[in-house]
Enzyme design. Structure first.
Site, PDB file in Angstrom:
ATOM      1  N   SER A 119     -26.830  45.368 -60.114  1.00  0.00           N
ATOM      2  CA  SER A 119     -26.491  44.289 -60.958  1.00  0.00           C
ATOM      3  C   SER A 119     -27.480  43.197 -60.349  1.00  0.00           C
ATOM      4  O   SER A 119     -27.807  42.380 -61.018  1.00  0.00           O
ATOM      5  CB  SER A 119     -25.533  43.742 -61.599  1.00  0.00           C
ATOM      6  OG  SER A 119     -24.854  43.910 -59.906  1.00  0.00           O
ATOM      7  N   HIS A 140     -30.921  49.727 -64.864  1.00  0.00           N
ATOM      8  CA  HIS A 140     -29.689  49.018 -65.053  1.00  0.00           C
ATOM      9  C   HIS A 140     -28.693  48.698 -66.310  1.00  0.00           C
ATOM     10  O   HIS A 140     -29.853  48.252 -67.329  1.00  0.00           O
ATOM     11  CB  HIS A 140     -29.518  47.670 -64.574  1.00  0.00           C
ATOM     12  CG  HIS A 140     -28.928  46.590 -64.523  1.00  0.00           C
ATOM     13  ND1 HIS A 140     -28.510  44.956 -64.902  1.00  0.00           N
ATOM     14  CD2 HIS A 140     -27.319  46.464 -64.373  1.00  0.00           C
ATOM     15  CE1 HIS A 140     -27.600  44.660 -64.450  1.00  0.00           C
ATOM     16  NE2 HIS A 140     -27.074  45.268 -64.174  1.00  0.00           N
ATOM     17  N   GLU A 152     -32.727  48.279 -68.348  1.00  0.00           N
ATOM     18  CA  GLU A 152     -33.143  47.640 -67.355  1.00  0.00           C
ATOM     19  C   GLU A 152     -34.009  48.488 -66.496  1.00  0.00           C
ATOM     20  O   GLU A 152     -33.355  48.274 -65.519  1.00  0.00           O
ATOM     21  CB  GLU A 152     -33.017  45.637 -66.599  1.00  0.00           C
ATOM     22  CG  GLU A 152     -32.451  45.083 -67.676  1.00  0.00           C
ATOM     23  CD  GLU A 152     -31.028  43.594 -66.950  1.00  0.00           C
ATOM     24  OE1 GLU A 152     -32.291  42.836 -67.192  1.00  0.00           O
ATOM     25  OE2 GLU A 152     -31.055  44.084 -65.488  1.00  0.00           O
ATOM     26  N   ASN A 190     -29.050  38.677 -65.744  1.00  0.00           N
ATOM     27  CA  ASN A 190     -28.155  38.190 -64.818  1.00  0.00           C
ATOM     28  C   ASN A 190     -29.284  37.425 -64.470  1.00  0.00           C
ATOM     29  O   ASN A 190     -28.391  36.245 -64.367  1.00  0.00           O
ATOM     30  CB  ASN A 190     -27.693  38.734 -63.142  1.00  0.00           C
ATOM     31  CG  ASN A 190     -26.621  39.862 -64.054  1.00  0.00           C
ATOM     32  OD1 ASN A 190     -25.695  39.937 -65.212  1.00  0.00           O
ATOM     33  ND2 ASN A 190     -26.370  41.336 -63.617  1.00  0.00           N
TER      34      ASN A 190
END
Ligand code: 3HC
Length: 292
Positions: A119, A140, A152, A190
């Site tokens: 991540s 991800h 992702e 993120n």
């Protein structure tokens, strides 16, 4: 490129979710853990998760059985040698991940695509541990993997175009919506989520609102499924702290800097739901009470 067999390295929270998702989608899936005990724990969490889906009526009993038949576990990395794609989900530590990829590079056929579920770490840095940089990318997934619809798909500057398209198709085939992202700290989610989670803590530190009120405000005011403190407790404060530290290191921007309160909770071992205490006290998991 056709993907028939999927390997997953690591059967913890993320790895077990990814292995479950691949097996449910119809892939022959083999998941590797380092010890028989950890493997048993991971496989039984998959069985429980599938049983829950059947209980909720979102999966039939036959589909559950079929998924379990397609899934196998191993403690030997060599058993992933003939997989068409291997997704790494070991602990979020560059040394551990690089060592895993060095071993996979030897164990797997040259065509195998390597993907990391990291991540926060750089896909390029992980890729550099292998001799197949063009067949390396990020996949991800989000927690809880069987329920969350996003993946992702992260490319580096050397990821092969066909490999990337294959990974996007793979994401779709396991029932997720893939988004294209480049290899920069935090990718898309993120990059936006971590500053938001950290800002909530700063707002609390400054006395803007209580934990419960900030959570209620973001839940009802923005339609989010849960507020930032609850989400932080689900993600794990150690994980948020770790990701923020890596992102701060990459961008040197204040918005990624972990606030003092987060650091202190982590130092105290209050990681959130998994340790029973974080921003909330989870003694009664169905009715968490603010702990600060
Ligand atoms: N992590 C782990 N478990 C979660 C979770 C999360 N973020 N969110 C929900 N769950 C669990 C719940 O505890 C519940 O478990 P239980 O059945 O054992 O009680 C189960 O998922 C189902 O939850 P709900 O009762 O809320 O069921 P719904 O079907 O209504 O909704 C959901 C499920 C769509 C997962 C919803 O809860 C949701 O949207 N949660 C937020 C999830 C989220 O934001 N995840 C992203 C985290 S960020 C991330 O993964 C990136 C990483 O790099 C940090």
């Amino acid at each position: 490129m056709e993907i028939k067999k999927v390997g997953v390295v690591g059967c913890g929270l993320m790895g077990s979710g990814i292995a479950q998702t691949a097996a449910v989608a119809g892939y022959e899936t083999v998941v590797r853990e380092i010890t028989a005990d950890l493997l048993d724990k991971g496989l039984s969490s998959i069985e429980k998760s599938l049983a829950k889906l059947v209980e909720k009526g979102t999966m039939s009993g036959e589909d559950r059985q079929a998924a379990l038949r397609r899934l196998s576990g191993t403690v030997r990395l060599e058993d992933l040698g003939d997989c068409d794609i291997v997704i790494e989900a070991v602990s979020e530590n560059i040394e551990v991940k690089n060592q895993t990829f060095r071993e996979l590079d030897v164990a797997c056929k040259p065509e195998t695509i390597f993907a990391s579920n990291t991540s926060s770490l750089s896909i390029t840095q992980l890729m550099a541990a292998t001799h197949r940089p063009e067949r390396f990318l990020g996949l991800h997934f989000f927690n809880p993997v069987p329920l969350m619809k996003l993946v992702e798909v992260v490319r580096t500057i050397v990821t092969d175009r066909d490999v990337y398209e294959t990974a996007l198709q793979f994401g779709l085939s396991v029932g997720k919506t893939p988004v294209r992202a480049r290899d920069t700290g935090g990718f898309i989610v993120n990059r936006l989520l971590i500053p938001y989670l950290l800002d909530a803590i700063r707002a609390f530190e400054e006395g803007i609102g209580s934990i419960a009120d900030v959570d209620t405000a973001m839940k009802l005011g923005c339609g989010y499924p849960m507020g930032p403190f609850t989400l932080n407790d689900f993600i794990g404060l150690d994980t948020t702290y770790y990701i923020a530290t890596i992102m701060f290191d990459e961008f040197k921007e204040k918005r990624f800097a972990p606030p003092p309160l987060l650091k202190r909770l982590v130092l105290a071992g209050h990681y959130g739901k998994k340790t029973g205490k974080g921003f909330y006290d989870w003694s009664d998991p169905k009715n968490p009470k603010p702990a600060l």
